[in-house]
Scaffold this motif. Structure first.
Motif, PDB file in Angstrom:
ATOM      1  N   ALA B  30      95.674  54.138 -87.812  1.00 40.31           N
ATOM      2  CA  ALA B  30      94.434  54.773 -87.381  1.00 40.31           C
ATOM      3  C   ALA B  30      94.222  54.671 -85.882  1.00 40.31           C
ATOM      4  CB  ALA B  30      93.261  54.101 -88.093  1.00 40.31           C
ATOM      5  N   GLU B  31      93.437  55.602 -85.382  1.00 37.98           N
ATOM      6  CA  GLU B  31      92.986  55.526 -84.004  1.00 37.98           C
ATOM      7  C   GLU B  31      91.610  54.870 -84.078  1.00 37.98           C
ATOM      8  OE1 GLU B  31      91.951  59.347 -82.284  1.00 37.98           O
ATOM      9  OE2 GLU B  31      90.725  58.210 -80.850  1.00 37.98           O
ATOM     10  N   SER B  32      91.460  53.688 -83.417  1.00 43.61           N
ATOM     11  CA  SER B  32      90.196  53.002 -83.650  1.00 43.61           C
ATOM     12  C   SER B  32      89.358  52.756 -82.415  1.00 43.61           C
ATOM     13  CB  SER B  32      90.437  51.697 -84.394  1.00 43.61           C
ATOM     14  OG  SER B  32      91.590  51.080 -83.944  1.00 43.61           O
ATOM     15  N   ALA B  33      88.064  52.809 -82.649  1.00 46.82           N
ATOM     16  CA  ALA B  33      87.074  52.366 -81.678  1.00 46.82           C
ATOM     17  C   ALA B  33      86.412  51.134 -82.282  1.00 46.82           C
ATOM     18  CB  ALA B  33      86.046  53.467 -81.443  1.00 46.82           C
ATOM     19  N   MET B  34      85.731  50.345 -81.452  1.00 48.97           N
ATOM     20  CA  MET B  34      85.135  49.122 -81.958  1.00 48.97           C
ATOM     21  C   MET B  34      83.666  49.052 -81.572  1.00 48.97           C
ATOM     22  SD  MET B  34      86.714  45.295 -81.456  1.00 48.97           S
ATOM     23  CE  MET B  34      88.314  45.516 -82.169  1.00 48.97           C
ATOM     24  N   PHE B  35      82.893  48.356 -82.427  1.00 53.85           N
ATOM     25  CA  PHE B  35      81.482  48.108 -82.133  1.00 53.85           C
ATOM     26  C   PHE B  35      81.265  46.603 -82.133  1.00 53.85           C
ATOM     27  CE2 PHE B  35      77.284  46.914 -83.678  1.00 53.85           C
ATOM     28  CZ  PHE B  35      76.439  47.634 -82.848  1.00 53.85           C
ATOM     29  N   GLU B  43      83.360  36.964 -73.256  1.00 55.92           N
ATOM     30  CA  GLU B  43      84.693  37.351 -73.673  1.00 55.92           C
ATOM     31  C   GLU B  43      84.639  38.626 -74.528  1.00 55.92           C
ATOM     32  OE1 GLU B  43      88.316  35.797 -76.486  1.00 55.92           O
ATOM     33  OE2 GLU B  43      86.403  34.730 -76.510  1.00 55.92           O
ATOM     34  N   LEU B  44      85.586  39.523 -74.297  1.00 56.26           N
ATOM     35  CA  LEU B  44      85.627  40.770 -75.062  1.00 56.26           C
ATOM     36  C   LEU B  44      86.873  40.800 -75.940  1.00 56.26           C
ATOM     37  CD1 LEU B  44      84.537  43.416 -72.392  1.00 56.26           C
ATOM     38  CD2 LEU B  44      83.146  42.297 -74.149  1.00 56.26           C
ATOM     39  N   PRO B  45      86.827  41.563 -77.013  1.00 53.99           N
ATOM     40  CA  PRO B  45      88.017  41.690 -77.868  1.00 53.99           C
ATOM     41  C   PRO B  45      89.184  42.277 -77.064  1.00 53.99           C
ATOM     42  CG  PRO B  45      86.118  42.835 -78.834  1.00 53.99           C
ATOM     43  CD  PRO B  45      85.694  42.363 -77.496  1.00 53.99           C
ATOM     44  N   LYS B  46      90.391  41.825 -77.404  1.00 55.53           N
ATOM     45  CA  LYS B  46      91.568  42.340 -76.713  1.00 55.53           C
ATOM     46  C   LYS B  46      92.122  43.520 -77.509  1.00 55.53           C
ATOM     47  CE  LYS B  46      92.868  37.871 -74.772  1.00 55.53           C
ATOM     48  NZ  LYS B  46      91.792  37.117 -75.473  1.00 55.53           N
ATOM     49  N   PHE B  47      91.827  44.703 -77.025  1.00 51.22           N
ATOM     50  CA  PHE B  47      92.437  45.900 -77.616  1.00 51.22           C
ATOM     51  C   PHE B  47      92.221  47.058 -76.656  1.00 51.22           C
ATOM     52  CE2 PHE B  47      88.460  47.762 -78.653  1.00 51.22           C
ATOM     53  CZ  PHE B  47      88.642  48.959 -79.325  1.00 51.22           C
ATOM     54  N   SER B  48      93.049  48.077 -76.778  1.00 50.96           N
ATOM     55  CA  SER B  48      92.908  49.215 -75.874  1.00 50.96           C
ATOM     56  C   SER B  48      92.222  50.343 -76.627  1.00 50.96           C
ATOM     57  CB  SER B  48      94.276  49.696 -75.403  1.00 50.96           C
ATOM     58  OG  SER B  48      95.116  48.595 -75.155  1.00 50.96           O
ATOM     59  N   ARG B  50      87.981  52.383 -77.106  1.00 51.73           N
ATOM     60  CA  ARG B  50      86.568  52.378 -76.734  1.00 51.73           C
ATOM     61  C   ARG B  50      85.847  51.250 -77.446  1.00 51.73           C
ATOM     62  NH1 ARG B  50      88.150  57.427 -77.245  1.00 51.73           N
ATOM     63  NH2 ARG B  50      87.544  57.641 -79.429  1.00 51.73           N
ATOM     64  N   LEU B  51      85.138  50.430 -76.680  1.00 51.45           N
ATOM     65  CA  LEU B  51      84.339  49.347 -77.252  1.00 51.45           C
ATOM     66  C   LEU B  51      82.867  49.657 -77.015  1.00 51.45           C
ATOM     67  CD1 LEU B  51      84.012  46.480 -78.487  1.00 51.45           C
ATOM     68  CD2 LEU B  51      84.119  45.596 -76.154  1.00 51.45           C
ATOM     69  N   TYR B  52      82.168  49.928 -78.080  1.00 44.01           N
ATOM     70  CA  TYR B  52      80.718  50.158 -77.986  1.00 44.01           C
ATOM     71  C   TYR B  52      80.045  48.808 -78.012  1.00 44.01           C
ATOM     72  CZ  TYR B  52      81.676  55.063 -78.677  1.00 44.01           C
ATOM     73  OH  TYR B  52      82.142  56.348 -78.519  1.00 44.01           O
ATOM     74  N   LEU B  53      79.432  48.456 -76.897  1.00 42.60           N
ATOM     75  CA  LEU B  53      78.929  47.097 -76.735  1.00 42.60           C
ATOM     76  C   LEU B  53      77.409  47.088 -76.609  1.00 42.60           C
ATOM     77  CD1 LEU B  53      79.957  44.199 -76.402  1.00 42.60           C
ATOM     78  CD2 LEU B  53      80.116  44.607 -73.940  1.00 42.60           C
ATOM     79  N   ALA B  54      76.768  46.365 -77.533  1.00 45.06           N
ATOM     80  CA  ALA B  54      75.310  46.214 -77.488  1.00 45.06           C
ATOM     81  C   ALA B  54      75.002  44.804 -77.003  1.00 45.06           C
ATOM     82  CB  ALA B  54      74.715  46.447 -78.875  1.00 45.06           C
ATOM     83  N   GLY B 155      95.329  43.918 -74.668  1.00 49.08           N
ATOM     84  CA  GLY B 155      94.657  45.133 -74.215  1.00 49.08           C
ATOM     85  C   GLY B 155      93.294  44.850 -73.626  1.00 49.08           C
ATOM     86  N   VAL B 156      92.821  45.830 -72.889  1.00 45.13           N
ATOM     87  CA  VAL B 156      91.488  45.730 -72.298  1.00 45.13           C
ATOM     88  C   VAL B 156      90.700  46.962 -72.731  1.00 45.13           C
ATOM     89  CG1 VAL B 156      90.184  45.592 -70.135  1.00 45.13           C
ATOM     90  CG2 VAL B 156      92.440  44.515 -70.299  1.00 45.13           C
ATOM     91  N   PRO B 157      89.576  46.761 -73.386  1.00 41.45           N
ATOM     92  CA  PRO B 157      88.833  47.912 -73.902  1.00 41.45           C
ATOM     93  C   PRO B 157      88.066  48.664 -72.817  1.00 41.45           C
ATOM     94  CG  PRO B 157      87.654  45.882 -74.392  1.00 41.45           C
ATOM     95  CD  PRO B 157      88.942  45.479 -73.727  1.00 41.45           C
ATOM     96  N   THR B 158      87.780  49.907 -73.101  1.00 37.42           N
ATOM     97  CA  THR B 158      86.887  50.698 -72.266  1.00 37.42           C
ATOM     98  C   THR B 158      85.481  50.493 -72.814  1.00 37.42           C
ATOM     99  OG1 THR B 158      88.630  52.346 -72.230  1.00 37.42           O
ATOM    100  CG2 THR B 158      86.486  53.030 -71.370  1.00 37.42           C
ATOM    101  N   VAL B 159      84.629  49.827 -72.029  1.00 39.04           N
ATOM    102  CA  VAL B 159      83.319  49.458 -72.548  1.00 39.04           C
ATOM    103  C   VAL B 159      82.317  50.610 -72.412  1.00 39.04           C
ATOM    104  CG1 VAL B 159      81.356  47.898 -72.262  1.00 39.04           C
ATOM    105  CG2 VAL B 159      83.692  47.022 -72.097  1.00 39.04           C
ATOM    106  N   ILE B 160      81.656  50.914 -73.512  1.00 41.01           N
ATOM    107  CA  ILE B 160      80.587  51.911 -73.509  1.00 41.01           C
ATOM    108  C   ILE B 160      79.313  51.198 -73.966  1.00 41.01           C
ATOM    109  CG2 ILE B 160      79.800  54.115 -74.463  1.00 41.01           C
ATOM    110  CD1 ILE B 160      82.801  54.686 -75.100  1.00 41.01           C
ATOM    111  N   PRO B 161      78.360  51.019 -73.085  1.00 39.17           N
ATOM    112  CA  PRO B 161      77.144  50.296 -73.471  1.00 39.17           C
ATOM    113  C   PRO B 161      76.350  51.066 -74.532  1.00 39.17           C
ATOM    114  CG  PRO B 161      77.256  50.620 -71.087  1.00 39.17           C
ATOM    115  CD  PRO B 161      78.304  51.487 -71.694  1.00 39.17           C
TER     116      PRO B 161
END
Ligand SMILES: Cc1cc2nc3c(=O)[nH]c(=O)nc-3n(C[C@H](O)[C@H](O)[C@H](O)COP(=O)(O)OP(=O)(O)OC[C@H]3O[C@@H](n4cnc5c(N)ncnc54)[C@H](O)[C@@H]3O)c2cc1C
Ligand SMILES: Nc1ncnc2c1ncn2[C@@H]1O[C@H](COP(=O)(O)O)[C@@H](O)[C@H]1O
Lengths: 256, 306
Positions: B30-35, B43-48, B50-54, B155-161
């Protein structure tokens, strides 16, 4: 105050299971049936709250005729009235369908507190309780191991992993899903079993409440492949003891 | 397939279980994004991806109604076909809320995949079911430990607030830690544990007696602890201790996943159980099909005579 507790009848988990004829669930014949363990804690907590506040307590179960036996146990533990939603096909319904039927029943009754088990022992989906709360748009707190009702507010402890607990408060109405160890469920006494026979038992056909369709389907049920390698010791206990000690000497260092 | 993975954050820390979600996504191709709701500076999850971060300071660590509303906004943007949680105190609480809002089927405690369908245990693991959701979206919770990455996550995620003005209906007032006093089972080399099969509190002495004869400690499964027959600091399992002794003897323990999670790192496992089909058999090197009330006194006697 009005309370509802939802209970499910499940087989004794030590039973010898067989795959059912349709291949979608276990064979329901020749099994010993019990109240879902998690729901026993729900019934006990609801009865304690009834004793504390004088609230009115309804117990509900969906299933075939035989679930009446389990409803009777809950009545003997102290619930005021039983509601049996008669459904011979309940075991083939998914958590959303079951939750929808409960929500449909509860919708116009104004329950202040609803108790369910954290999960059912057979299906173990841990969904029905939370889904009922969502459908009724009331608050829900899951996996509760400590419960108090003070000044019109509920204060509970949720059990998290590793022995940590979270303290959570909620106003009414709220649904609580009960975890093992929440309390010490009482055994129905003989006089209470006799009294329970006279309590109200309402039967509703499932078709009256069935408005939702299943969101999931089962392709098949089967026995998992056994991990090979394990050695079974059977027979005379004395011989098992000797063989076990010999194995511990040969295969481990603990008797060295 | 597009997936939305829901990572967890508790008591100020990102939980490692997000790597199990990644492993599952990997197997599914799968192609995954994370919340994630977390301290945005931490510390952020290690993956490449989109990371939706609240921000946790605003939305709380456990505030399921609020987290559901935030997640629904992310679903609007990502259009995932599968939304994946751990089957944990966070996941089993939040997942059904999302499933109802999205009218999506939820498959709980998935342990494996079979021809694209999901496999989950029934009756304490004695049976397993293969299931599918009927709708466009499937909500899934994964059994702890069922999926794992072969290598460390990178990996380093792309953070989307993620922001919003969602309001919840419960109030998290704080945490209470487990008491660890007296024995430390996590260091014991030999553990003999009592399960509900001991039948009554007096029989704990048999289990403790075998532990002593073997030079080890005794532990217990949860029902035995809940019944107050044994103290909580001896409970083995997800809500107790994780142990890794040289020898683990499970007496009258069926082998529920939550118990196995605490003892599966044991080097050698002996099960003593009257039910030959008990799932503990999957973990046992030796399975003595016997009544513990008969076998334990004999074992103690014979070990003492060695
Ligand atoms: C969120 C969550 C967290 C949990 N955390 C934990 C945890 O940390 N630790 C834990 O242990 N459980 C935990 N549980 C509970 C778990 O699911 C099981 O209910 C529990 O492990 C069962 O304990 P048991 O094996 O002792 O009892 P049972 O499942 O009742 O098994 C008893 C066994 O004894 C056997 N038996 C009966 N009589 C005899 C006899 N005379 N001689 C020999 N054998 C006999 C039976 O065949 C049976 O296999 C958790 C559950 C949930 C939902
Ligand atoms: N057939 C049913 N009748 C009444 N309550 C049920 C039924 N099935 C599930 N429940 C309730 O929902 C809880 C969780 O069940 P489950 O989602 O199946 O794990 C149970 O502990 C019960 O309180």
């Amino acid at each position: 105050m009005k309370l509802l507790v939802c209970i499910k009848q499940v087989p004794d988990m030590e039973s010898k299971f067989k795959v059912g004829a349709e291949g979608l669930w276990y064979d329901r014949h020749d099994l010993a049936w019990l109240m879902n363990e998690y729901d026993e804690y729900g019934v006990e907590q609801a009865v304690q709250l009834k004793e504390q506040t004088g609230a009115d307590l309804t117990v509900l179960s969906i299933g075939p005729e035989q679930v009446k036996e389990t409803i009777k146990k809950a009545l003997a533990m102290g619930c005021d009235r039983g509601v049996h939603i008669v459904d011979d096909q309940a075991h083939l319904k998914d958590p959303f369908e079951i939750a929808s039927m409960i929500a449909e029943f509860a919708g116009d009754k104004g329950f202040d507190l609803i108790f369910t088990g954290m999960q059912s022992q057979d299906r173990g989906s841990a969904q029905v309780g939370v889904m009922v709360a969502e459908l009724l748009t009331i608050a829900a707190v899951t996996t509760v191991v400590d419960f108090a009702f003070v000044d019109g507010q509920v204060t509970v402890k949720r059990e998290l992993e590793g022995g940590v607990k979270a303290k959570v408060a909620s106003k009414l109405p709220v649904l609580i899903t009960c975890q093992l160890g929440l309390n010490a469920p009482r055994y129905p006494t003989l006089p209470n079993i006799m009294k329970a026979k006279k309590k109200e038992m309402l039967s509703l056909p499932a078709t009256d409440l069935r408005k939702a369709a299943a969101l999931q389907e089962t392709m098949k049920i089967e026995f998992p492949a056994k991990r090979s390698g394990g050695l079974f010791l059977e027979g005379e206990v004395a011989s098992i003891a000797d063989r076990l000690i010999r194995i511990l000497k040969e295969k481990t260092t603990v008797l060295a | 397939m597009k997936m939305l993975l829901v990572a967890e954050y508790r008591q100020g820390e990102l939980l490692e279980s997000y790597t199990e979600l990644l492993a599952f996504a990997g197997i599914m191709g799968a192609e995954s994004a994370m919340f994630l709701t977390a301290g945005t500076a931490g510390e952020l999850p290690k993956f490449s991806g989109r990371l939706y971060l609240a921000e946790v300071a605003e939305f709380g660590e456990y505030n399921p109604d609020v987290h559901k509303q935030l997640l629904l906004e992310v679903v609007e943007k990502e259009h995932p076909e599968m939304i994946v949680f751990s089957h944990s105190s966070y996941g089993w609480d939040l997942a059904p809320r999302l499933a109802v809002s999205l009218k999506a089927g939820q498959i709980s405690e998935v342990v494996a995949l079979q021809d694209g369908a999901l496999v989950a245990p029934v009756c304490n693991g004695k049976l397993r079911r293969t299931m599918k959701s009927r709708g466009r979206i499937t909500v899934v919770t994964l059994q702890a430990g069922a999926f794992g990455l072969a290598d460390a996550a990178v990996g380093v995620p792309t953070v989307i607030p993620v922001t919003g003005n969602a309001k919840g209906n419960i109030d998290l007032q704080g945490y209470e830690m487990a008491e660890h006093g007296g024995v430390d089972l996590s260091k014991a080399e030999i553990i003999v544990s009592a399960g509900r099969g001991v039948g009554k509190p007096e029989n704990i002495a048999l289990v403790a007696g075998l532990a002593k004869a073997l030079g080890g400690e005794y532990g217990a499964s949860r029902p035995v602890v809940d019944s107050l027959w044994v103290e909580h600091n001896r409970q083995v399992g997800t809500t107790g201790l994780t142990v890794s002794p040289k020898l683990y003897v499970a007496c009258g323990i069926s082998g529920a996943v939550q118990h196995l999670a605490g003892m599966k790192k044991s080097e050698f496992v002996v099960a003593i159980n009257t039910d030959k089909d008990a799932p503990i058999g999957d973990m046992a090197d030796v399975f003595a099909v016997a009544d513990l009330k008969q076998l334990l006194p004999l074992l103690i006697e014979k070990l003492q005579a060695l």
